[in-house]
Design an enzyme around this catalytic site. Structure first.
Site, PDB file in Angstrom:
ATOM      1  N   LYS A  52       0.837  -1.205   0.000  1.00 28.21           N
ATOM      2  CA  LYS A  52       0.000   0.000   0.000  1.00 28.21           C
ATOM      3  C   LYS A  52       0.871   1.253   0.000  1.00 28.21           C
ATOM      4  O   LYS A  52       0.597   2.220  -0.704  1.00 28.21           O
ATOM      5  CB  LYS A  52      -0.943  -0.010   1.215  1.00 28.21           C
ATOM      6  CG  LYS A  52      -2.041  -1.038   1.084  1.00 28.21           C
ATOM      7  CD  LYS A  52      -2.860  -1.244   2.356  1.00 28.21           C
ATOM      8  CE  LYS A  52      -3.768  -2.455   2.199  1.00 28.21           C
ATOM      9  NZ  LYS A  52      -4.548  -2.779   3.401  1.00 28.21           N
ATOM     10  N   GLN A  96      -5.099  -1.811   9.658  1.00 24.44           N
ATOM     11  CA  GLN A  96      -4.804  -3.074   8.981  1.00 24.44           C
ATOM     12  C   GLN A  96      -5.237  -4.240   9.862  1.00 24.44           C
ATOM     13  O   GLN A  96      -4.839  -4.338  11.012  1.00 24.44           O
ATOM     14  CB  GLN A  96      -3.295  -3.138   8.690  1.00 24.44           C
ATOM     15  CG  GLN A  96      -2.860  -4.360   7.928  1.00 24.44           C
ATOM     16  CD  GLN A  96      -3.431  -4.422   6.508  1.00 24.44           C
ATOM     17  OE1 GLN A  96      -3.448  -3.426   5.785  1.00 24.44           O
ATOM     18  NE2 GLN A  96      -3.923  -5.585   6.120  1.00 24.44           N
ATOM     19  N   ASP A 119     -11.358   2.346   3.381  1.00 20.72           N
ATOM     20  CA  ASP A 119     -11.567   0.902   3.218  1.00 20.72           C
ATOM     21  C   ASP A 119     -13.056   0.567   3.032  1.00 20.72           C
ATOM     22  O   ASP A 119     -13.405  -0.548   2.662  1.00 20.72           O
ATOM     23  CB  ASP A 119     -11.070   0.150   4.474  1.00 20.72           C
ATOM     24  CG  ASP A 119      -9.688  -0.454   4.262  1.00 20.72           C
ATOM     25  OD1 ASP A 119      -9.293  -0.632   3.099  1.00 20.72           O
ATOM     26  OD2 ASP A 119      -9.024  -0.772   5.277  1.00 20.72           O
TER      27      ASP A 119
END
Ligand code: NDP
Length: 282
Positions: A52, A96, A119
């Site tokens: 990422k 995460q 997200d």
């Protein structure tokens, strides 16, 4: 032989186009920025996070990483998210997963401001997706929809079968396909006659987490097969949830692992960060 979908190439094309948008934003003194929080040191997470950060660098998105140790309390995690929510320079925040078991991942997701939820995991954004409203779409299903669009794969009226009902892949995938007028069936571990259901599918999305779970006999001739899984096979090599070698000659389209859905997930994260940055100043 199936058309092998090149997710790597498509993701690159998306990043190139996003870079132009980021350059334009920078001319207006808007510097899109992502903050990533990682708790503990899960080895797979480290790889995902590195990918990422590399993508951010390529697109010109600023990137900040918060590495918290295993003993972090929920209060400390919430405090950090709150601080980032209130920081005008941060446009996107992600936690995460997985995080250590004593922490509540759903609470972490709902603490992130829905405007910075790149997200697409915040309950409000999940609800908006169900209602067909403008929102941040969870990156993996979003990437799969982009693949279907780019490869001109017809969705309307087709039978789509999603295997897996997780909050981050299966459920939003159902919404995305249904919103494009597919007839969608979602299978899970309690589904009876799964092979028969999958055999009826024009589009199959496998998001299970079990190496080569989907076998050739389950696939209809010419079906579109999208493999979300990331597993280690018995040979130690990376493989998906689909038995690629034996299905590639039967399917119409198929995504490889690696190089299919994975890079598209990250490209759509970049897309969501740029969207968040633009919408913050609207
Ligand atoms: P989860 O473990 O959260 O969900 C797995 C789903 O598969 C569950 O709904 C489960 O059913 C179902 N399932 C498990 N066993 C069976 C079975 N025998 N028959 C039918 N269904 C079954 O996984 P995720 O959705 O988070 O991820 C799935 C895979 O995709 C993993 O390999 C993950 O690493 C990968 N992944 C890849 C991404 C990418 O960018 N390429 C992004 C996200 C995930 P039940 O609900 O009944 O337990």
């Amino acid at each position: 032989m199936a058309c092998i979908i090149d997710g790597k190439e498509l993701a690159k094309k998306i990043r190139t186009s996003l870079k132009k948008e980021v350059d334009e934003l920078k001319e207006q003194n808007i510097f899109p920025k992502l903050a990533v929080i990682m708790v503990g040191d899960d080895p797979s997470s480290k790889i995902y996070v590195r990918n990422k950060s590399k993508a951010c660098e390529e697109v010109g998105i600023e990137y900040e990483e918060y590495l918290l140790n295993d003993e972090t309390t929920m209060e400390e995690l919430v405090d950090l998210i709150d601080k980032l929510n209130n920081d005008d320079k941060i446009h996107g925040i992600l936690v995460q997963s997985p995080i250590p078991k004593h922490l509540d991942i759903n609470k972490a997701f709902r603490t992130i401001s829905e405007k910075k939820d790149v997200d697409g995991f915040h309950p409000t954004n999940v609800g908006k997706l169900c209602l067909g409203q403008n929102t941040f779409v969870s990156c993996t299903p979003f990437g799969i929809m982009k693949i279907l669009e780019e490869y001109n794969i017809e969705i309307e009226g087709k039978n789509a079968v999603v295997i897996g009902r997780s909050n981050i892949v299966g459920k939003p995938m159902l919404q995305c396909l249904m919103s494009k007028n597919a007839t969608v069936t979602v299978c899970h571990s309690k589904t009876k006659n799964l092979p028969e259901i999958v055999k009826n599918a024009d589009i199959v999305v496998a998001a299970i987490g079990k190496a080569k779970f989907v076998t050739e006999d389950m696939i209809k001739e010419g079906a579109v097969v999208i493999d979300v899984g990331i597993n280690r096979g018995e040979d130690g090599k990376l493989c998906g949830d689909v038995d690629f070698e034996n299905i590639v000659n039967k399917a119409g389209y198929i995504t490889p692992v690696p190089g299919g859905v994975g890079p598209m997930t990250i490209a759509m994260l970049m897309n969501n960060i740029v969207k968040a940055a633009k919408e913050m100043y609207r």
